[in-house]
Motif scaffolding. Structure first.
Motif, short mmCIF file in Angstrom:
data_model
loop_
_atom_site.label_atom_id
_atom_site.label_comp_id
_atom_site.label_asym_id
_atom_site.label_seq_id
_atom_site.Cartn_x
_atom_site.Cartn_y
_atom_site.Cartn_z
N HIS A 38 14.25 -12.59 6.97
CA HIS A 38 13.27 -11.58 7.39
C HIS A 38 13.24 -10.50 6.31
N VAL A 39 12.21 -10.57 5.49
CA VAL A 39 12.04 -9.66 4.36
C VAL A 39 10.77 -8.86 4.56
N LEU A 40 10.81 -7.59 4.23
CA LEU A 40 9.61 -6.74 4.24
C LEU A 40 9.11 -6.61 2.81
N ILE A 41 7.82 -6.83 2.63
CA ILE A 41 7.19 -6.67 1.32
C ILE A 41 6.24 -5.49 1.44
N ILE A 42 6.46 -4.47 0.60
CA ILE A 42 5.66 -3.26 0.69
C ILE A 42 5.06 -2.91 -0.66
N PRO A 43 3.84 -2.40 -0.66
CA PRO A 43 3.28 -1.91 -1.93
C PRO A 43 3.94 -0.59 -2.30
N LYS A 44 4.10 -0.35 -3.59
CA LYS A 44 4.64 0.93 -4.02
C LYS A 44 3.62 2.05 -3.81
N LYS A 45 2.36 1.70 -3.80
CA LYS A 45 1.31 2.68 -3.48
C LYS A 45 1.33 2.91 -1.98
N HIS A 46 1.36 4.17 -1.58
CA HIS A 46 1.35 4.47 -0.14
C HIS A 46 -0.05 4.25 0.42
N ILE A 47 -0.14 3.33 1.36
CA ILE A 47 -1.35 3.09 2.14
C ILE A 47 -0.87 3.04 3.58
N SER A 48 -1.40 3.88 4.44
CA SER A 48 -0.86 4.01 5.79
C SER A 48 -1.03 2.77 6.65
N THR A 49 -2.25 2.24 6.74
CA THR A 49 -2.51 1.09 7.61
C THR A 49 -3.42 0.11 6.89
N LEU A 50 -3.55 -1.07 7.44
CA LEU A 50 -4.48 -2.05 6.88
C LEU A 50 -5.90 -1.51 6.87
N GLU A 51 -6.24 -0.65 7.82
CA GLU A 51 -7.58 -0.06 7.86
C GLU A 51 -7.85 0.86 6.68
N ASP A 52 -6.80 1.30 5.99
CA ASP A 52 -6.96 2.22 4.87
C ASP A 52 -7.10 1.52 3.53
N ILE A 53 -7.06 0.20 3.53
CA ILE A 53 -7.27 -0.56 2.30
C ILE A 53 -8.74 -0.47 1.92
N ASN A 54 -9.00 -0.33 0.62
CA ASN A 54 -10.38 -0.35 0.15
C ASN A 54 -10.53 -1.36 -0.98
N ALA A 55 -11.71 -1.47 -1.52
CA ALA A 55 -12.00 -2.48 -2.54
C ALA A 55 -11.09 -2.37 -3.76
N GLU A 56 -10.70 -1.17 -4.12
CA GLU A 56 -9.82 -1.02 -5.29
C GLU A 56 -8.41 -1.53 -5.04
N ASP A 57 -8.06 -1.81 -3.79
CA ASP A 57 -6.75 -2.35 -3.44
C ASP A 57 -6.72 -3.88 -3.40
N ALA A 58 -7.85 -4.53 -3.67
CA ALA A 58 -7.92 -5.99 -3.55
C ALA A 58 -6.90 -6.70 -4.43
N GLU A 59 -6.76 -6.27 -5.66
CA GLU A 59 -5.79 -6.91 -6.55
C GLU A 59 -4.36 -6.73 -6.03
N LEU A 60 -4.05 -5.55 -5.55
CA LEU A 60 -2.73 -5.27 -4.99
C LEU A 60 -2.44 -6.16 -3.79
N MET A 61 -3.42 -6.32 -2.89
CA MET A 61 -3.21 -7.16 -1.71
C MET A 61 -3.01 -8.62 -2.12
N GLY A 62 -3.74 -9.08 -3.10
CA GLY A 62 -3.54 -10.43 -3.61
C GLY A 62 -2.15 -10.58 -4.21
N HIS A 63 -1.70 -9.56 -4.93
CA HIS A 63 -0.37 -9.59 -5.54
C HIS A 63 0.71 -9.68 -4.46
N ILE A 64 0.50 -9.00 -3.36
CA ILE A 64 1.47 -9.06 -2.25
C ILE A 64 1.57 -10.49 -1.72
N MET A 65 0.44 -11.15 -1.55
CA MET A 65 0.46 -12.53 -1.05
C MET A 65 1.10 -13.49 -2.06
#
Length: 113
Positions: A38-65
């Motif tokens: 059970h590992v938690l993967i977190i972005p170093k950029k603070h984003i509060s919720t999934l609802e706060d993701i925007n288009a500029e975060d697309a690369e970061l979200m892909g990197h997390i996956m």
């Protein structure tokens, strides 16, 4: 963010059992595991919720996956695993810094609860 638990972990102010780190993400063992892995993967950029993701975060979200897939291989989860992110109170989010739970090492059930 000053009062964010995960920001403090990233900054080294609160200890965690680090599993992986690069310039964009930090991964560590969950303190209350629900599976053998059970590992938690977190972005170093603070984003509060999934609802706060925007288009500029697309690369970061892909990197997390991509990171989740890489860690699953490194942690011998070849039989299967789950990646989950909770959003807001009714979704079960308790820390308001988006994070992804990578769980495995046992047969996962559906629905999860």
């Amino acid at each position: 963010m000053q009062d964010c638990l995960f920001c403090k972990i990233i900054a080294g102010e609160i200890p965690a059992q680090k599993v992986y780190e690069d310039d964009k993400v930090y991964a560590f063992k969950d303190i209350a595991p629900v599976a053998p892995v059970h590992v938690l993967i977190i972005p170093k950029k603070h984003i509060s919720t999934l609802e706060d993701i925007n288009a500029e975060d697309a690369e970061l979200m892909g990197h997390i996956m991509v990171t989740a897939s890489k860690l699953a291989k490194e942690l011998s989860l070849g039989k299967g695993y789950r990646v989950v992110s909770n959003c807001k109170e009714d979704g079960g989010q308790t820390v308001y810094h988006i994070h992804f739970h990578l769980t495995g090492g046992r047969q996962m059930q559906w629905p999860p609860g």
